[in-house]
Design an enzyme around this catalytic site. Structure first.
Site, mmCIF file in Angstrom:
data_model
loop_
_atom_site.group_PDB
_atom_site.id
_atom_site.type_symbol
_atom_site.label_atom_id
_atom_site.label_comp_id
_atom_site.label_asym_id
_atom_site.label_seq_id
_atom_site.Cartn_x
_atom_site.Cartn_y
_atom_site.Cartn_z
ATOM 1 N N HIS A 131 6.924 0.212 1.844
ATOM 2 C CA HIS A 131 7.428 -1.154 2.079
ATOM 3 C C HIS A 131 8.924 -1.039 2.358
ATOM 4 C CE1 HIS A 131 8.666 -5.264 0.939
ATOM 5 N NE2 HIS A 131 7.409 -5.615 1.087
ATOM 6 N N ASP A 208 6.784 2.999 -6.869
ATOM 7 C CA ASP A 208 6.795 1.574 -6.541
ATOM 8 C C ASP A 208 5.408 1.032 -6.898
ATOM 9 O OD1 ASP A 208 6.427 -0.860 -5.335
ATOM 10 O OD2 ASP A 208 7.213 -0.277 -3.379
ATOM 11 N N GLN A 211 2.081 -2.934 -5.786
ATOM 12 C CA GLN A 211 0.686 -3.228 -5.454
ATOM 13 C C GLN A 211 -0.302 -2.610 -6.431
ATOM 14 O OE1 GLN A 211 -0.320 -5.387 -3.248
ATOM 15 N NE2 GLN A 211 1.680 -5.737 -2.328
ATOM 16 N N LYS A 234 3.154 -10.707 -8.318
ATOM 17 C CA LYS A 234 1.963 -10.139 -7.674
ATOM 18 C C LYS A 234 0.850 -9.911 -8.692
ATOM 19 C CE LYS A 234 4.643 -7.789 -4.099
ATOM 20 N NZ LYS A 234 4.369 -8.554 -2.878
ATOM 21 N N CYS A 372 6.228 -5.962 6.232
ATOM 22 C CA CYS A 372 7.419 -5.224 5.766
ATOM 23 C C CYS A 372 7.174 -3.721 5.759
ATOM 24 C CB CYS A 372 7.875 -5.681 4.376
ATOM 25 S SG CYS A 372 8.409 -7.369 4.327
HETATM 26 N N1 PLP Z 1 6.758 -2.648 -2.567
HETATM 27 C C1 PLP Z 1 5.534 -3.017 -2.131
HETATM 28 C C2 PLP Z 1 4.489 -1.972 -1.937
HETATM 29 C C3 PLP Z 1 5.271 -4.362 -1.898
HETATM 30 O O1 PLP Z 1 4.066 -4.727 -1.471
HETATM 31 C C4 PLP Z 1 6.290 -5.310 -2.093
HETATM 32 C C5 PLP Z 1 6.061 -6.732 -1.779
HETATM 33 O O2 PLP Z 1 5.211 -7.075 -0.984
HETATM 34 C C6 PLP Z 1 7.527 -4.873 -2.562
HETATM 35 C C7 PLP Z 1 7.734 -3.536 -2.774
HETATM 36 C C8 PLP Z 1 8.643 -5.833 -2.842
HETATM 37 O O3 PLP Z 1 8.290 -6.662 -3.897
HETATM 38 P P1 PLP Z 1 9.212 -7.909 -4.275
HETATM 39 O O4 PLP Z 1 9.379 -8.684 -3.000
HETATM 40 O O5 PLP Z 1 8.397 -8.634 -5.300
HETATM 41 O O6 PLP Z 1 10.482 -7.380 -4.807
#
Ligand code: PLP
Length: 414
Positions: A131, A208, A211, A234, A372
């Protein structure tokens, strides 16, 4: 409306749905079918109640007041720290830092541990499927330090090519920052193996968990990750709060992130003594209400039972995959053996955005675009996909509505 205190013995999706008031609404005259859970999940009544109870019952600033409301608010805020520690099996509550979410957690590590440890010529490893939140902070750090960003390639099925990862590791590797599960493809990455290899090369690993934290059992001690980050919104909790877990010795020796109240023990103009963990990284008044309500989300998920949720979501994934691949001209992106419950696809001659609009007209909320993950879309040579991502409250009938809506949309558009 509360689930029973023990883990629900049998999982009944129709009972689960009753906990989510938003699922009763209609969109464009049709019952809402919410398949954008990977972007943000809906909230159960217990989470909404926790927010209302906080503001109506014991709203006050935390840690500093000695009056009753301040004590109650502090206790509730700190209770979430205990719940989060237990949720991911952190060895101690001091290793749980509250952030704004995954994005802030990654930036915090890049700007503190990263700035302290990454030097000119050092290497940072990420992957093609990250992401943007797990790309941009490392890019900024690499630019600042004249370090090198290295990228693990993915295969056509959307899996990391492990041998290539092994080749990238060297004594120059300082950190590997890797997604536990891909938000665009659903791929669950073999993070434990990735961590073992990184440690053998002397590097630390940030996982990270944006998900994964909602779908998988997270055990940071078993993974042996150095940092783990996730977002509340999430996993059925409120927006604006997340968690950074770190190994104690790393968190203790890293420089501070933001300066302000609460992150200090003593301040003189010429000398400042910083606070102990976890407060060292929590400057200023935090997001108290949403942090308090995050505990309600964690308790809710635990009471429904991760195992129950995973089983249900796996059934949804298998059914959706099977139904979707029968749609003429539809290609699924992300065919890893191990996936979280989402399906990303492209339909020949149809732009994902047009599909998204026509599906919305039928009450179906899907995500369209690059999610993203632009470098991943570039790898597949597509501008984006349509993504249906499932949660504990979705049903087989809803997938039928999606597939029917798709077929109608394709007839109009193709
Ligand atoms: N990493 C992954 C794999 C994500 O799917 C997302 C959000 O869609 C993020 C990071 C960023 O999360 P946040 O926008 O809640 O900080």
């Amino acid at each position: 409306m509360m689930p029973s205190a023990a883990v629900q013995e049998s999982f009944d999706v129709y009972s689960v749905r009753k906990h989510f008031p938003i699922l009763n609404r209609e969109v464009k005259g049709k019952p809402l079918v919410y398949f954008d859970n990977a972007a943000s999940s809906q909230k159960p009544q217990v989470v909404i109640d926790a927010l209302v109870n906080y503001y109506t019952g014991f709203n006050a600033n935390i840690h500093r007041g000695i009056h009753s409301l301040a004590e109650e608010a502090t206790a509730a805020y700190e209770a979430t720290r205990d719940a989060a520690a237990q949720y991911i099996n952190s060895p101690s509550r001091e290793q749980i830092i509250f952030t704004r979410g995954t994005t802030e957690g990654i930036n915090l590590v890049a700007q503190t541990w990263g700035r302290q440890n990454v030097k000119k010529g050092d290497e940072i490893i990420i992957s093609t499927m990250e992401h943007h939140s797990n790309i941009v902070p490392w890019y900024i750090l690499a630019q600042e330090k004249d370090a090198v960003l290295k990228v693990i390639p993915v295969s056509e099925t959307g899996e990391l090519i492990f041998e290539e990862y092994e080749k990238l590791l060297s004594d120059k590797t300082k950190i590997v920052a890797i997604g536990h599960a891909s938000n665009s493809l659903g791929t669950i990455n073999p993070v434990k193996k990735i961590i073992q290899k990184a440690h053998a090369a002397g590097a630390v690993v940030l996982v990270d968990g944006a998900q994964s934290s909602v779908h998988l059992d997270i055990n940071v001690q078993d993974l042996d990750c150095d940092f783990f980050v996730f977002s509340s919104h999430k996993m059925y909790g409120p927006t604006g709060v997340g968690v950074l877990y770190g190994k104690y010795n790393l968190l203790e020796t890293m420089p501070v992130y933001q300066g302000g109240g609460e992150m200090i023990k003593e301040v003189e103009f010429g000398r400042i003594i910083y606070n102990d963990l976890p407060y060292k990284y929590e400057a200023g008044t935090p997001n108290i209400a949403d942090t308090v309500a995050l505990k309600a989300a964690i308790d809710f998920v635990s009471q429904i039972g991760k195992e129950n949720i995973r089983k249900h979501e796996s059934e949804l994934l298998a059914y959706a995959t099977n139904q979707l691949q029968q749609v003429p001209g539809l290609k699924i992106y992300g065919r890893a053996k191990d996936k979280v419950s989402l399906v990303s696809f492209v339909v020949e001659k149809v732009h994902p955005q047009d599909l998204g609009i026509l599906l919305d007209n039928r009450g179906v909320a899907v995500r369209t675009g690059h999610h993203c993950t632009q470098p991943l879309m570039d790898f597949f040579c597509i501008p984006g996909t349509t993504r249906a991502s499932f949660a504990m409250y979705n049903t087989i009938e809803e997938i039928d509505i999606l597939v029917d809506g798709l077929q109608r949309a394709i007839k109009k558009l193709a």
